[in-house]
Design an enzyme around this catalytic site. Structure first.
Site, PDB file in Angstrom:
ATOM      1  N   GLY A 132     -13.631  34.733  47.818  1.00  0.00           N
ATOM      2  CA  GLY A 132     -13.785  36.062  47.206  1.00  0.00           C
ATOM      3  C   GLY A 132     -15.209  36.552  47.395  1.00  0.00           C
ATOM      4  CG  ASP A 162     -14.697  25.128  43.919  1.00  0.00           C
ATOM      5  OD1 ASP A 162     -14.294  26.286  44.176  1.00  0.00           O
ATOM      6  OD2 ASP A 162     -14.180  24.415  43.042  1.00  0.00           O
ATOM      7  CB  THR A 214     -17.739  32.642  43.378  1.00  0.00           C
ATOM      8  OG1 THR A 214     -16.684  32.975  42.455  1.00  0.00           O
ATOM      9  CG2 THR A 214     -18.443  31.408  42.860  1.00  0.00           C
ATOM     10  CG  ASP A 235     -14.317  33.209  39.842  1.00  0.00           C
ATOM     11  OD1 ASP A 235     -14.180  34.368  39.417  1.00  0.00           O
ATOM     12  OD2 ASP A 235     -13.617  32.724  40.747  1.00  0.00           O
ATOM     13  CG  ASP A 238     -15.537  28.857  39.910  1.00  0.00           C
ATOM     14  OD1 ASP A 238     -16.399  29.207  40.734  1.00  0.00           O
ATOM     15  OD2 ASP A 238     -14.315  28.950  40.126  1.00  0.00           O
ATOM     16  NE  ARG A 270     -10.333  31.126  42.333  1.00  0.00           N
ATOM     17  CZ  ARG A 270      -9.922  31.240  43.579  1.00  0.00           C
ATOM     18  NH1 ARG A 270      -8.878  30.573  43.981  1.00  0.00           N
ATOM     19  NH2 ARG A 270     -10.565  31.977  44.436  1.00  0.00           N
TER      20      ARG A 270
END
Ligand code: ADP
Ligand code: F6P
Length: 319
Positions: free
Chosen positions: A11, A103, A125, A127, A129, A171
């Site tokens: 993304g 990742d 990203t 996120d 994460d 996500r």
């Protein structure tokens, strides 16, 4: 190394352009050329790359998205496509690769490294994460977009005495919901990392009404359930009417914040340093305000941990 390449994958995230710029400028500073690979691993397999000179990355530091475009490329999990990508880079004289992504993209980078082609990962990203780094490029901008949206929703929520459920991205991670909820003063925050308690959410709304509050904002991370599902539960269980707003892909766009631009500059430059030192299979990140590098595998062999002290705090501040 005399020539390296850079790509963006997964993304897209605001600040990826600033990271590309940093990679090119830092490498050029050391007399190293940079090839830009288009459409992530998709383009890498097809050899879609061209030289990025100093001028080609001018005027992009403030632009959202990624000038190199991004893609998801499921076939890149297969060895034969990875070897093909290595072949294409070697033919172009490229000796190392900077991968800007999440990742998933790091797994691809590690596969290439293990097949003899050094790669370094830069976390890009919204996120937030990626294990091993406290912040990813794009998270801060997404957060500010979400907060801006919630502030606007609050205006109409107050005027009409409505309760709103705002569904945000992330996500499987709750970072966007958690930070945005805290920053926007949401009444309740639902994240995948913590079990939610419907009774408690209802009690918070009812306590607010009893205190004369004209609205209530509930933030739900997409990884918990769709906002519409929560709305149905509140209606069925307590007769509470809510409006649902799904923020969607607006969270991925927009001009990067100062924080993301600086982060992108620092991490992009560090990735080049690490690559030029001949240390492939590394990821760069931020820990305690310091730029670090660590084993790329760490980022996908471990689970991301959201800062749950913020969750506790948010409950204390929204009594
Ligand atoms: P992100 O990088 O944001 O986590 P994805 O999980 O979609 O996004 O991964 C981006 C791309 O990384 C995938 O489309 C694929 O090309 C590559 N990738 C993901 N997992 C692997 C893997 N196990 N091996 C090789 N490449 C992978
Ligand atoms: O990883 C970034 C992200 O925006 C997630 O927050 C979201 O779950 C996903 O990508 C959406 O992906 P797509 O744009 O492919 O629907």
């Amino acid at each position: 190394m005399k020539k390296i390449a850079v790509l963006t994958s997964g993304g897209d995230a605001p600040g990826m352009n600033a990271a590309i710029r940093a990679v090119v400028r830092k490498a050029n500073f050391h007399g190293v050329e940079v090839m830009g690979v288009y459409q992530g691993y998709n383009g890498l397999i097809k050899g879609k790359m061209e030289l990025l000179d100093l001028g080609s990355v001018g005027g992009i530091i403030q632009r959202g998205g990624t000038k190199l475009f991004s893609a998801r490329c499921p076939e890149f999990k297969e060895d034969r496509y990875q070897f093909e990508a290595i072949e294409k880079m070697r033919q172009a004289g490229v000796e190392g690769l900077v991968v800007i992504g999440g990742d998933g993209s790091y797994r691809g980078a590690m596969e290439l490294t293990e097949k003899g082609f050094p790669c370094v990962g830069v976390p890009g990203t919204i996120d937030n994460d990626v294990p091993g780094t406290e912040y990813t490029i794009g998270f801060d901008t997404a957060l500010n977009t979400v907060i801006d949206s919630i502030d606007k929703i609050r205006d109409t929520a107050t005027s009409h005495e409505n309760s709103f459920i705002v569904e945000v991205m992330g996500r499987d991670a709750g970072d966007i919901a958690l930070w945005a909820g805290l920053a926007a003063g949401a009444e309740s925050i639902l994240i995948p990392e913590e079990k939610y308690d419907l009774e408690e959410i209802i009690a918070r709304i009812e306590r607010g009404v009893a205190r004369g509050k004209r609205h209530s904002i509930i933030i739900i991370a997409e990884g918990v359930m769709p906002g519409s599902e929560l709305a149905k539960m509140l209606k069925e269980k307590a007769g509470i009417e809510t409006r649902v707003s799904v923020l969607g892909h607006i969270q991925r766009g927009g001009s990067p914040t100062a924080h993301d631009r600086v982060l992108a500059g620092r991490l992009g430059a560090k990735a080049v340093e690490v690559l030029l030192e001949g240390r492939g299979g590394r990821a760069v990140g931020i820990k305690n305000h310091e730029v670090i590098d660590y084993d790329l595998k760490h980022a996908y062999e471990n689970n991301h941990k959201a800062d749950l002290s913020l969750y506790t705090l948010s409950k204390e501040l929204s009594i």
